[in-house]
Design an enzyme around this catalytic site. Structure first.
Site, PDB file in Angstrom:
ATOM      1  N   ASP A 136       0.829  -1.118   0.162  1.00  0.00           N
ATOM      2  CA  ASP A 136      -0.048   0.134  -0.046  1.00  0.00           C
ATOM      3  C   ASP A 136       0.727   1.368  -0.050  1.00  0.00           C
ATOM      4  OD1 ASP A 136       1.262   0.165   2.508  1.00  0.00           O
ATOM      5  OD2 ASP A 136      -0.839   0.264   3.725  1.00  0.00           O
ATOM      6  N   HIS A 138       3.274   2.025   2.239  1.00  0.00           N
ATOM      7  CA  HIS A 138       3.854   2.466   3.302  1.00  0.00           C
ATOM      8  C   HIS A 138       5.303   2.492   3.421  1.00  0.00           C
ATOM      9  CE1 HIS A 138       3.183  -1.765   5.401  1.00  0.00           C
ATOM     10  NE2 HIS A 138       4.250  -1.619   5.074  1.00  0.00           N
TER      11      HIS A 138
HETATM   12  P1  PGA Z   1       8.021  -7.116   3.165  1.00  0.00           P
HETATM   13  O1  PGA Z   1       7.522  -5.700   4.106  1.00  0.00           O
HETATM   14  O2  PGA Z   1       9.550  -6.796   3.144  1.00  0.00           O
HETATM   15  O3  PGA Z   1       7.965  -8.168   4.136  1.00  0.00           O
HETATM   16  O4  PGA Z   1       7.241  -7.097   1.878  1.00  0.00           O
HETATM   17  C1  PGA Z   1       7.778  -4.444   3.555  1.00  0.00           C
HETATM   18  C2  PGA Z   1       7.318  -3.434   4.349  1.00  0.00           C
HETATM   19  O5  PGA Z   1       6.030  -3.755   4.664  1.00  0.00           O
HETATM   20  O6  PGA Z   1       7.579  -2.367   4.578  1.00  0.00           O
END
Ligand code: PGA
Length: 260
Positions: A136, A138
């Site tokens: 999303d 973030h």
């Molecule tokens: P992920 O998470 O590396 O497990 O995809 C990234 C994040 O939410 O910043």
């Protein structure tokens, strides 16, 4: 913003580990902001390999956390404190006393957030902050519509982020709703931001962050405000960039002495 496209996550991990190694040669007690999740693991594996090969001395390095769940019991294996100790601090042999993080179990969460921002400032500020990106958009746990000037504070996770993180917990309901996260303003205080995105699932968020307008709807677009921001993508994560040819050509012709 510099955008670097590499073939795969392992190459990205090596590149970022080389950048951290160069920083530590120059500033042995650098404060490294680390991220959790799956994406940064190749960076930590590449760093640990350098330490094992005696190619990197990290003993004076300091580590700090980007975010933390609120309310997980102390020592819970999925608390981000536990994850950073397990994935970064222990494999690199950094003393636990050199590790800073917010207290997700504090009785007074706003006070714990303010204390963490103060602790980062008193430590001299973050030299290099490693970031992932949520599907999303973030960064940290700054969900869409987070203030671009925010400081460390409590946030509520979106259903999408709770679903994305459910793989780390026994059941999706076990994912906490609340977190402490460095604010976007806090993150922007770091001297160098390095965002890593790998995999097709990050392509849209990465394209919006890099090429879209600056918007709190896509918190990672705040990197556009930073004077030294590097975004590293593997080919699938770069697949929705309009300017990918330009980014590839630019990096391929970069003088090697320049680093990231
Ligand atoms: P992920 O998470 O590396 O497990 O995809 C990234 C994040 O939410 O910043």
């Amino acid at each position: 913003m510099e955008v670097v496209i590499v073939p795969d996550a392992a190459t990205a991990g090596e590149l970022i580990a080389d950048t951290i190694a160069a920083l530590l040669r120059h500033t042995p007690d650098a404060l490294l902001g680390v991220a959790t999740g799956s994406t940064p693991l190749p960076v930590y594996q590449a760093l640990a390999a350098k330490v094992r090969a005696s190619a990197l001395d990290v003993f004076r390095a300091r580590i700090c956390q980007l975010d933390e769940y609120v309310g997980l019991p102390a020592g819970h294996p999925e608390s981000y404190r536990s994850v950073v100790l397990r994935e970064v601090v222990a494999p690199l042999g950094i003393p636990e006393s050199s590790f800073l993080g917010p207290d997700g179990n504090a009785p007074d969460i706003p006070a714990a957030c303010a204390a963490y921002d103060s602790a980062l400032a008193e430590a001299g500020g973050v030299d290099l902050q490693l970031l992932g990106i949520g599907t999303d958009g973030h960064i940290g746990f700054n969900e869409p519509c987070s203030s671009l000037a925010s400081r460390t504070r409590i946030k509520t996770l979106t259903p999408q982020t709770r679903q994305d993180n459910a793989r780390f917990f026994d059941t999706p309901d076990d994912v906490p709703h609340h977190v402490i996260t460095q604010g976007i303003g806090t993150i922007l205080d770091a001297r160098h931001l390095v965002l890593l995105a790998t995999g097709e699932s990050k392509a849209e968020a990465a394209a919006l962050a890099i090429e879209g307008p600056l918007s709190s709807l896509v918190p990672a677009s705040a990197l556009q405000l930073h004077p030294h921001a590097t975004v590293i993508l593997d080919d699938p994560a770069a697949s929705k960039l309009k300017l990918s040819d330009y980014f590839r050509t630019t990096y391929a012709s970069k003088p090697p002495w320049q680093g990231l």
